[in-house]
Design a protein around this motif. Structure first.
Motif, PDB file in Angstrom:
ATOM      1  N   LYS A   1      39.877  51.146  27.112  1.00  0.00           N
ATOM      2  CA  LYS A   1      39.076  50.552  26.244  1.00  0.00           C
ATOM      3  C   LYS A   1      38.644  49.352  26.790  1.00  0.00           C
ATOM      4  CE  LYS A   1      40.794  52.374  21.769  1.00  0.00           C
ATOM      5  NZ  LYS A   1      41.584  52.074  20.588  1.00  0.00           N
ATOM      6  N   LEU A   2      39.309  48.627  27.306  1.00  0.00           N
ATOM      7  CA  LEU A   2      39.185  47.323  28.269  1.00  0.00           C
ATOM      8  C   LEU A   2      38.283  47.664  29.188  1.00  0.00           C
ATOM      9  CD1 LEU A   2      39.681  43.996  28.063  1.00  0.00           C
ATOM     10  CD2 LEU A   2      41.440  44.588  29.448  1.00  0.00           C
ATOM     11  N   LYS A   3      38.160  48.550  30.086  1.00  0.00           N
ATOM     12  CA  LYS A   3      37.364  48.751  31.188  1.00  0.00           C
ATOM     13  C   LYS A   3      36.091  49.146  30.561  1.00  0.00           C
ATOM     14  CE  LYS A   3      40.655  50.485  34.252  1.00  0.00           C
ATOM     15  NZ  LYS A   3      41.288  51.816  35.163  1.00  0.00           N
ATOM     16  N   ALA A   4      35.969  49.870  29.608  1.00  0.00           N
ATOM     17  CA  ALA A   4      34.922  50.427  28.972  1.00  0.00           C
ATOM     18  C   ALA A   4      33.934  49.024  28.502  1.00  0.00           C
ATOM     19  CB  ALA A   4      34.916  51.410  27.611  1.00  0.00           C
ATOM     20  N   PHE A   5      34.680  48.243  27.707  1.00  0.00           N
ATOM     21  CA  PHE A   5      34.239  46.776  27.098  1.00  0.00           C
ATOM     22  C   PHE A   5      33.661  46.174  28.333  1.00  0.00           C
ATOM     23  CE2 PHE A   5      34.872  42.473  25.986  1.00  0.00           C
ATOM     24  CZ  PHE A   5      33.840  42.508  24.760  1.00  0.00           C
TER      25      PHE A   5
ATOM     26  N   VAL B   1      29.974  41.680  40.877  1.00  0.00           N
ATOM     27  CA  VAL B   1      31.070  41.140  41.674  1.00  0.00           C
ATOM     28  C   VAL B   1      32.062  40.776  40.442  1.00  0.00           C
ATOM     29  CG1 VAL B   1      31.973  39.154  43.122  1.00  0.00           C
ATOM     30  CG2 VAL B   1      29.900  40.330  43.577  1.00  0.00           C
ATOM     31  N   VAL B   2      31.660  39.958  39.698  1.00  0.00           N
ATOM     32  CA  VAL B   2      32.910  39.490  38.539  1.00  0.00           C
ATOM     33  C   VAL B   2      33.343  40.668  37.717  1.00  0.00           C
ATOM     34  CG1 VAL B   2      33.255  38.156  36.609  1.00  0.00           C
ATOM     35  CG2 VAL B   2      31.811  37.049  38.640  1.00  0.00           C
ATOM     36  N   GLY B   3      32.478  41.446  37.281  1.00  0.00           N
ATOM     37  CA  GLY B   3      32.963  42.640  36.702  1.00  0.00           C
ATOM     38  C   GLY B   3      33.893  43.602  37.384  1.00  0.00           C
ATOM     39  N   GLY B   4      33.255  43.823  38.743  1.00  0.00           N
ATOM     40  CA  GLY B   4      34.261  44.647  39.652  1.00  0.00           C
ATOM     41  C   GLY B   4      35.435  43.947  39.914  1.00  0.00           C
ATOM     42  N   LEU B   5      35.663  42.512  39.959  1.00  0.00           N
ATOM     43  CA  LEU B   5      37.058  42.034  40.168  1.00  0.00           C
ATOM     44  C   LEU B   5      37.829  42.287  38.863  1.00  0.00           C
ATOM     45  CD1 LEU B   5      35.848  38.751  41.802  1.00  0.00           C
ATOM     46  CD2 LEU B   5      37.217  40.436  42.848  1.00  0.00           C
ATOM     47  N   PHE B   6      37.225  42.064  37.818  1.00  0.00           N
ATOM     48  CA  PHE B   6      38.109  42.422  36.579  1.00  0.00           C
ATOM     49  C   PHE B   6      38.525  44.026  36.524  1.00  0.00           C
ATOM     50  CE2 PHE B   6      35.926  38.516  34.462  1.00  0.00           C
ATOM     51  CZ  PHE B   6      37.144  38.059  34.386  1.00  0.00           C
ATOM     52  N   LEU B   7      37.543  44.785  37.021  1.00  0.00           N
ATOM     53  CA  LEU B   7      37.932  46.088  36.569  1.00  0.00           C
ATOM     54  C   LEU B   7      39.046  46.533  38.067  1.00  0.00           C
ATOM     55  CD1 LEU B   7      34.253  47.741  36.408  1.00  0.00           C
ATOM     56  CD2 LEU B   7      36.450  47.733  34.393  1.00  0.00           C
ATOM     57  N   PHE B   8      38.965  45.822  39.140  1.00  0.00           N
ATOM     58  CA  PHE B   8      39.929  46.106  40.096  1.00  0.00           C
ATOM     59  C   PHE B   8      41.230  45.390  39.694  1.00  0.00           C
ATOM     60  CE2 PHE B   8      42.088  44.363  43.654  1.00  0.00           C
ATOM     61  CZ  PHE B   8      42.039  45.425  44.542  1.00  0.00           C
ATOM     62  N   MET B   9      41.103  44.322  38.834  1.00  0.00           N
ATOM     63  CA  MET B   9      42.438  43.743  38.395  1.00  0.00           C
ATOM     64  C   MET B   9      43.309  44.835  37.433  1.00  0.00           C
ATOM     65  SD  MET B   9      42.107  39.938  38.085  1.00  0.00           S
ATOM     66  CE  MET B   9      40.722  39.686  37.007  1.00  0.00           C
TER      67      MET B   9
END
Length: 76
Positions: free
Chosen positions: A4-8, A60-68
């Motif tokens: 859910k967090l990834k989708a958000f 980049v910022v969204g990718g970092l969040f998804l990577f974490m």
């Protein structure tokens, strides 16, 4: 919960990129009403470059969040 967090995060990224594109189109339409010739070309080029930079920053910022949020390779 992570799904859910990834989708958000992905939805927020898509909304922000859409807002950037709408903003760029609005700025270009205002520029076409005010400027002519080479000034118009340079103004539109500057708007285009700014939109690319903002879009890349969001990715980049969204990718970092998804990577974490990713699963480590050793976990099940």
């Amino acid at each position: 919960m992570k799904q859910k967090l990834k989708a958000f995060i992905i939805i927020i990224m898509a909304i922000l990129i859409s807002l950037i594109s709408i903003y760029a189109f609005m700025r270009v339409s205002v520029a076409t009403e005010q400027l002519r010739g080479t000034e118009l070309v340079w103004k539109c080029f500057a708007i285009w470059i700014k939109s690319i930079i903002l879009t890349q920053a969001i990715l980049v910022v969204g990718g970092l969040f998804l990577f974490m949020l990713r699963k480590p390779k050793g976990s099940v």
